[in-house]
Design a protein around this motif. Sequence first.
Motif, PDB file in Angstrom:
ATOM      1  N   LEU A   1      -0.058   1.795  -8.991  1.00  0.00           N
ATOM      2  CA  LEU A   1      -1.225   2.583  -9.354  1.00  0.00           C
ATOM      3  C   LEU A   1      -1.517   3.549  -8.217  1.00  0.00           C
ATOM      4  CD1 LEU A   1      -3.574   3.104 -11.329  1.00  0.00           C
ATOM      5  CD2 LEU A   1      -4.885   1.445  -9.997  1.00  0.00           C
ATOM      6  N   HIS A   2      -1.551   4.843  -8.522  1.00  0.00           N
ATOM      7  CA  HIS A   2      -1.893   5.892  -7.552  1.00  0.00           C
ATOM      8  C   HIS A   2      -3.142   6.601  -8.022  1.00  0.00           C
ATOM      9  CE1 HIS A   2       1.732   5.981  -5.063  1.00  0.00           C
ATOM     10  NE2 HIS A   2       2.393   5.714  -6.165  1.00  0.00           N
ATOM     11  N   ALA A   3      -3.967   7.052  -7.103  1.00  0.00           N
ATOM     12  CA  ALA A   3      -5.146   7.859  -7.412  1.00  0.00           C
ATOM     13  C   ALA A   3      -5.257   8.942  -6.353  1.00  0.00           C
ATOM     14  CB  ALA A   3      -6.399   7.004  -7.433  1.00  0.00           C
ATOM     15  N   GLY A   4      -5.765  10.099  -6.742  1.00  0.00           N
ATOM     16  CA  GLY A   4      -5.926  11.188  -5.793  1.00  0.00           C
ATOM     17  C   GLY A   4      -6.742  12.312  -6.372  1.00  0.00           C
ATOM     18  N   ASP A   5      -6.926  13.357  -5.570  1.00  0.00           N
ATOM     19  CA  ASP A   5      -7.676  14.538  -5.978  1.00  0.00           C
ATOM     20  C   ASP A   5      -6.709  15.631  -6.394  1.00  0.00           C
ATOM     21  OD1 ASP A   5     -10.120  13.380  -5.387  1.00  0.00           O
ATOM     22  OD2 ASP A   5     -10.002  13.985  -3.295  1.00  0.00           O
ATOM     23  N   GLY A   6      -6.917  16.174  -7.572  1.00  0.00           N
ATOM     24  CA  GLY A   6      -6.094  17.278  -8.055  1.00  0.00           C
ATOM     25  C   GLY A   6      -6.726  18.606  -7.688  1.00  0.00           C
ATOM     26  N   SER A   7      -6.200  19.671  -8.238  1.00  0.00           N
ATOM     27  CA  SER A   7      -6.765  20.988  -7.976  1.00  0.00           C
ATOM     28  C   SER A   7      -8.094  21.126  -8.717  1.00  0.00           C
ATOM     29  CB  SER A   7      -5.784  22.070  -8.429  1.00  0.00           C
ATOM     30  OG  SER A   7      -5.524  21.942  -9.804  1.00  0.00           O
ATOM     31  N   GLY A   8      -9.014  21.868  -8.140  1.00  0.00           N
ATOM     32  CA  GLY A   8     -10.330  22.017  -8.755  1.00  0.00           C
ATOM     33  C   GLY A   8     -11.101  20.712  -8.685  1.00  0.00           C
TER      34      GLY A   8
ATOM     35  N   LEU B   1       0.863  -1.187   0.000  1.00  0.00           N
ATOM     36  CA  LEU B   1       0.000   0.000   0.000  1.00  0.00           C
ATOM     37  C   LEU B   1       0.892   1.227   0.000  1.00  0.00           C
ATOM     38  CD1 LEU B   1      -2.757  -0.980   2.573  1.00  0.00           C
ATOM     39  CD2 LEU B   1      -2.903  -0.971   0.084  1.00  0.00           C
ATOM     40  N   ARG B   2       0.473   2.278  -0.708  1.00  0.00           N
ATOM     41  CA  ARG B   2       1.298   3.469  -0.849  1.00  0.00           C
ATOM     42  C   ARG B   2       0.456   4.714  -0.579  1.00  0.00           C
ATOM     43  NH1 ARG B   2       5.746   1.551  -4.018  1.00  0.00           N
ATOM     44  NH2 ARG B   2       6.253   3.540  -4.965  1.00  0.00           N
ATOM     45  N   ALA B   3       1.090   5.736  -0.038  1.00  0.00           N
ATOM     46  CA  ALA B   3       0.442   7.035   0.179  1.00  0.00           C
ATOM     47  C   ALA B   3       1.484   8.113  -0.083  1.00  0.00           C
ATOM     48  CB  ALA B   3      -0.085   7.143   1.600  1.00  0.00           C
ATOM     49  N   GLY B   4       1.033   9.250  -0.558  1.00  0.00           N
ATOM     50  CA  GLY B   4       1.990  10.305  -0.856  1.00  0.00           C
ATOM     51  C   GLY B   4       1.331  11.642  -1.091  1.00  0.00           C
TER      52      GLY B   4
ATOM     53  N   THR C   1      -2.271  11.552  -2.529  1.00  0.00           N
ATOM     54  CA  THR C   1      -2.567  10.383  -3.355  1.00  0.00           C
ATOM     55  C   THR C   1      -2.484   9.121  -2.502  1.00  0.00           C
ATOM     56  OG1 THR C   1      -0.267  10.065  -4.027  1.00  0.00           O
ATOM     57  CG2 THR C   1      -1.631  11.445  -5.453  1.00  0.00           C
ATOM     58  N   ALA C   2      -3.195   8.088  -2.934  1.00  0.00           N
ATOM     59  CA  ALA C   2      -3.134   6.768  -2.295  1.00  0.00           C
ATOM     60  C   ALA C   2      -3.045   5.740  -3.404  1.00  0.00           C
ATOM     61  CB  ALA C   2      -4.369   6.532  -1.442  1.00  0.00           C
ATOM     62  N   GLY C   3      -2.443   4.602  -3.114  1.00  0.00           N
ATOM     63  CA  GLY C   3      -2.295   3.615  -4.174  1.00  0.00           C
ATOM     64  C   GLY C   3      -1.882   2.257  -3.668  1.00  0.00           C
ATOM     65  N   ALA C   4      -1.567   1.411  -4.631  1.00  0.00           N
ATOM     66  CA  ALA C   4      -1.133   0.047  -4.351  1.00  0.00           C
ATOM     67  C   ALA C   4      -0.092  -0.343  -5.390  1.00  0.00           C
ATOM     68  CB  ALA C   4      -2.314  -0.911  -4.410  1.00  0.00           C
ATOM     69  N   SER C   5       0.734  -1.328  -5.051  1.00  0.00           N
ATOM     70  CA  SER C   5       1.749  -1.785  -5.998  1.00  0.00           C
ATOM     71  C   SER C   5       1.938  -3.292  -5.870  1.00  0.00           C
ATOM     72  CB  SER C   5       3.077  -1.072  -5.761  1.00  0.00           C
ATOM     73  OG  SER C   5       3.642  -1.443  -4.528  1.00  0.00           O
TER      74      SER C   5
END
Length: 87
Positions: A65-72, A34-37, A48-52
């Motif tokens: 694979l990371h996913a997160g919320d960008g600006s706006g 599990l990954r966070a950044g 961002t949060a993800g998995a590898s």
Amino acid sequence: MVENYRCADLAGSANRIGASVRLGRSGWLVRPALRAGIEYDGGNVSPTAGASLTFGRRYGARFVLHAGDGSGDTNIVLFQMGGYISF
């Protein structure tokens, strides 16, 4: 981990800093994690949060694979693949 990468269309670059927690024993041939950044992209800061999955022991391949919320109202989806060697 500290990463710097460019977009697929070479439109810009971004930096990430984060942590990874391995889920399983180091002797496993396939090791999930599990990954966070936090991503910094030209003044925008996004969590961002993800998995590898890591294949191999002393050398092999890693898929992230990371996913997160960008600006706006944008979303960040980052897929990385590559090889590694450990010594």
